[in-house]
Design an enzyme around this catalytic site. Structure first.
Site, PDB file in Angstrom:
ATOM      1  N   ASP A  88      -9.537  18.552 -13.739  1.00 35.01           N
ATOM      2  CA  ASP A  88      -9.650  17.105 -14.065  1.00 35.01           C
ATOM      3  C   ASP A  88      -9.367  17.255 -15.666  1.00 35.01           C
ATOM      4  O   ASP A  88     -10.049  17.728 -16.484  1.00 35.01           O
ATOM      5  CB  ASP A  88     -11.172  16.669 -13.899  1.00 35.01           C
ATOM      6  CG  ASP A  88     -11.422  15.222 -14.049  1.00 35.01           C
ATOM      7  OD1 ASP A  88     -10.831  14.456 -15.080  1.00 35.01           O
ATOM      8  OD2 ASP A  88     -12.063  14.616 -13.480  1.00 35.01           O
ATOM      9  N   TYR A 129     -18.440  15.444 -14.280  1.00 28.37           N
ATOM     10  CA  TYR A 129     -18.849  14.213 -14.013  1.00 28.37           C
ATOM     11  C   TYR A 129     -19.782  13.900 -13.121  1.00 28.37           C
ATOM     12  O   TYR A 129     -19.810  14.378 -11.832  1.00 28.37           O
ATOM     13  CB  TYR A 129     -17.635  13.477 -14.079  1.00 28.37           C
ATOM     14  CG  TYR A 129     -17.540  12.050 -13.905  1.00 28.37           C
ATOM     15  CD1 TYR A 129     -17.803  11.251 -15.086  1.00 28.37           C
ATOM     16  CD2 TYR A 129     -17.621  11.274 -12.784  1.00 28.37           C
ATOM     17  CE1 TYR A 129     -17.822   9.953 -15.150  1.00 28.37           C
ATOM     18  CE2 TYR A 129     -17.554  10.031 -12.726  1.00 28.37           C
ATOM     19  CZ  TYR A 129     -18.018   9.325 -13.758  1.00 28.37           C
ATOM     20  OH  TYR A 129     -18.007   7.822 -13.642  1.00 28.37           O
ATOM     21  N   LYS A 156     -10.285   5.887 -18.480  1.00 31.41           N
ATOM     22  CA  LYS A 156     -10.854   6.519 -19.742  1.00 31.41           C
ATOM     23  C   LYS A 156      -9.642   6.576 -20.800  1.00 31.41           C
ATOM     24  O   LYS A 156      -9.086   5.271 -21.034  1.00 31.41           O
ATOM     25  CB  LYS A 156     -11.324   7.701 -19.629  1.00 31.41           C
ATOM     26  CG  LYS A 156     -12.211   7.856 -18.409  1.00 31.41           C
ATOM     27  CD  LYS A 156     -13.604   6.912 -18.682  1.00 31.41           C
ATOM     28  CE  LYS A 156     -14.334   6.773 -17.266  1.00 31.41           C
ATOM     29  NZ  LYS A 156     -14.549   8.174 -16.546  1.00 31.41           N
ATOM     30  N   ARG A 163       0.963  -1.179  -0.120  1.00 33.83           N
ATOM     31  CA  ARG A 163      -0.144   0.112  -0.160  1.00 33.83           C
ATOM     32  C   ARG A 163       0.905   1.163   0.035  1.00 33.83           C
ATOM     33  O   ARG A 163       0.528   2.186  -0.562  1.00 33.83           O
ATOM     34  CB  ARG A 163      -1.107   0.041   1.112  1.00 33.83           C
ATOM     35  CG  ARG A 163      -1.933   1.167   1.406  1.00 33.83           C
ATOM     36  CD  ARG A 163      -2.968   1.071   2.069  1.00 33.83           C
ATOM     37  NE  ARG A 163      -2.952   0.052   3.275  1.00 33.83           N
ATOM     38  CZ  ARG A 163      -2.204   0.081   4.432  1.00 33.83           C
ATOM     39  NH1 ARG A 163      -1.733   1.175   4.668  1.00 33.83           N
ATOM     40  NH2 ARG A 163      -2.295  -0.743   5.401  1.00 33.83           N
TER      41      ARG A 163
HETATM   42  C1  PLP Z   1     -14.928   8.458 -15.228  1.00 34.92           C
HETATM   43  C2  PLP Z   1     -14.423  10.027 -14.646  1.00 34.92           C
HETATM   44  C3  PLP Z   1     -14.116  10.364 -13.407  1.00 34.92           C
HETATM   45  C4  PLP Z   1     -14.211   9.154 -12.283  1.00 34.92           C
HETATM   46  O1  PLP Z   1     -13.395   8.188 -12.803  1.00 34.92           O
HETATM   47  P1  PLP Z   1     -13.320   6.564 -12.296  1.00 34.92           P
HETATM   48  O2  PLP Z   1     -11.968   5.967 -12.659  1.00 34.92           O
HETATM   49  O3  PLP Z   1     -14.766   6.092 -13.039  1.00 34.92           O
HETATM   50  O4  PLP Z   1     -13.696   6.509 -10.622  1.00 34.92           O
HETATM   51  C5  PLP Z   1     -13.807  11.528 -12.949  1.00 34.92           C
HETATM   52  N1  PLP Z   1     -13.795  12.382 -13.940  1.00 34.92           N
HETATM   53  C6  PLP Z   1     -14.119  12.459 -15.240  1.00 34.92           C
HETATM   54  C7  PLP Z   1     -13.894  13.493 -16.039  1.00 34.92           C
HETATM   55  C8  PLP Z   1     -14.649  11.200 -15.720  1.00 34.92           C
HETATM   56  O5  PLP Z   1     -14.697  11.016 -16.905  1.00 34.92           O
END
Ligand code: PLP
Length: 391
Positions: free
Chosen positions: A181, A110, A206, A58
């Protein structure tokens, strides 16, 4: 795409970074060319309390370390820390705030992040205000207890582009942490740290992984103190990824620039096709001259990914008919993979967002989001054509 569609030039050296950063075989005992997957959870100590680099999985892991070095370098930053999901990264980041603190967040965000901020952060006495996409609106929301500005650009699902430089200046002037983000564009198309971001957040699930088979997130920063804290979060909060998943993303990043170029090309071709179609009301894609922040997008990014949204002429019935007729576009939430996906955000990704906020943002029964994948452009357009003919 000789002048890169008028966007900033593509970044240099990102493929080399992805293939070589932190991966020198001479640094490894057996000189493996490929980073090995290290699965051990614990390490033998020479004497009690006397250990070498690693102590427990961890706290740190060689496969994860390698991935973090690559991601940091790609974002032109010094530090990156990986978490078990994008939301795991964002919730760990939120622990920088204390009871009574406040932050301002872009209103189009999101769905899961929205839920985390409204349903979980509030339990700890951390308050959020959602602001419209302009710097003045953000400034008006700032209070004495405000500590952070949180944005996504382009936003999800309406693809508004946020002026990162102006937002960065506001954050600096008011002494706030500026968080961006960068999931939708990846460092290949946008590097928020160059516009003053203190922290870059990623859902690596993604485009960064790009194959729809890993869930992971990351926090990236140039600030040594924050970098240290992010690693402390891994150890103290524990939302860490598995070494196998880290390996998968190291593998995927080697093709990130290739994939992103193709996503941009395919996505733009689809957007241009849809914009001309009589059954489509409006298409949102930052590379289309009709996009309200088209000039801003060209000034601050090197291109766009495969995500676009559009309004179909009609109601829920028309949307359902269209989505059910698609063959190559799979009806599924998420984005950024090789396979094209289509989503009806009102029911699939933003159903949790309060109805009033949804209405204001334009998340309606006829708003459809596409994640245009890496299939052949002609096949994707033919698929959309036959589905539109069915409406
Ligand atoms: C999918 C997504 C998240 C969350 O990510 P996870 O890996 O699904 O927890 C946060 N911000 C954006 C813009 C996303 O597309």
């Amino acid at each position: 795409m000789s002048n890169n569609n008028g966007f900033l030039p593509l970044p240099k050296g990102l493929s080399t970074i992805a293939i070589h950063e932190g991966q020198d075989p001479d640094k490894r005992t057996n000189r493996e060319v490929v980073i090995p997957i290290s699965m051990t959870t614990t390490y033998k100590q020479e004497a009690p309390g006397n250990y070498k680099e690693y102590e427990y999985i961890r706290h740190g892991n060689p496969t994860r370390d390698a991935l973090e070095k690559i991601i940091a370098k790609m974002e032109c930053a010094k530090h990156a820390a990986c978490f078990s999901s994008g939301l795991g990264a964002i919730s760990s980041l939120l622990t920088l705030l204390k009871h009574g603190d406040h932050f301002v967040c872009i209103e189009d965000i999101y769905g899961g992040t929205n839920r985390l901020f409204l349903e979980i952060a509030s339990n700890f006495g951390i308050e959020v205000t959602f602001a419209e996409n302009n710097v003045d609106a953000f400034e008006k929301c700032i209070r004495p207890s405000t500590k952070m500005i949180f944005v996504e650009s382009p936003t999800n699902p309406t693809l508004q582009v946020v002026d990162l430089e102006e937002m960065g200046k506001l954050a600096k002037r008011r002494n706030l942490m500026f968080v961006v983000d960068n999931t939708f564009l990846t460092p290949f198309f946008q590097r928020p740290i160059s516009f003053g971001a203190d922290v870059v957040v990623h859902s690596l699930s993604k485009y960064m992984n790009g194959h729809s088979d890993v869930c992971m997130g990351a926090l990236v920063t140039n600030d040594d103190k924050l970098g240290e804290k992010f690693h402390f979060f891994q150890k103290a909060i524990g939302a860490v990824p598995s070494p196998f998943d880290c390996y998968q993303i190291i593998r995927s990043l080697k093709t990130l620039p290739l994939r992103m170029k193709q996503h941009f090309k395919n996505g733009l071709a689809v957007a241009e096709y849809l914009e001309k179609h009589p059954k489509i009301e409006k298409v949102m894609h930052p590379a289309l001259p009709s996009h309200p922040q088209h000039e801003l997008a060209k000034r601050q990014s090197s291109g766009h990914s495969g995500i676009l949204s559009f309004y179909l002429k009609g109601d829920m019935g028309a949307s359902t008919k269209f989505l059910n007729s698609l063959k190559y576009f799979t009806l599924a939430p998420s984005l950024g993979g090789a396979e094209s996906l289509a989503a009806l955000n009102v029911l699939m990704t933003h159903s949790w967002v309060p109805e009033q906020q949804r209405k204001k943002l334009g998340i309606t029964d006829n708003l459809i989001r596409l994640s245009v994948g890496l299939e052949d452009e002609e096949d994707l357009i033919a698929d959309l054509e036959q589905a539109l003919n069915n409406v």
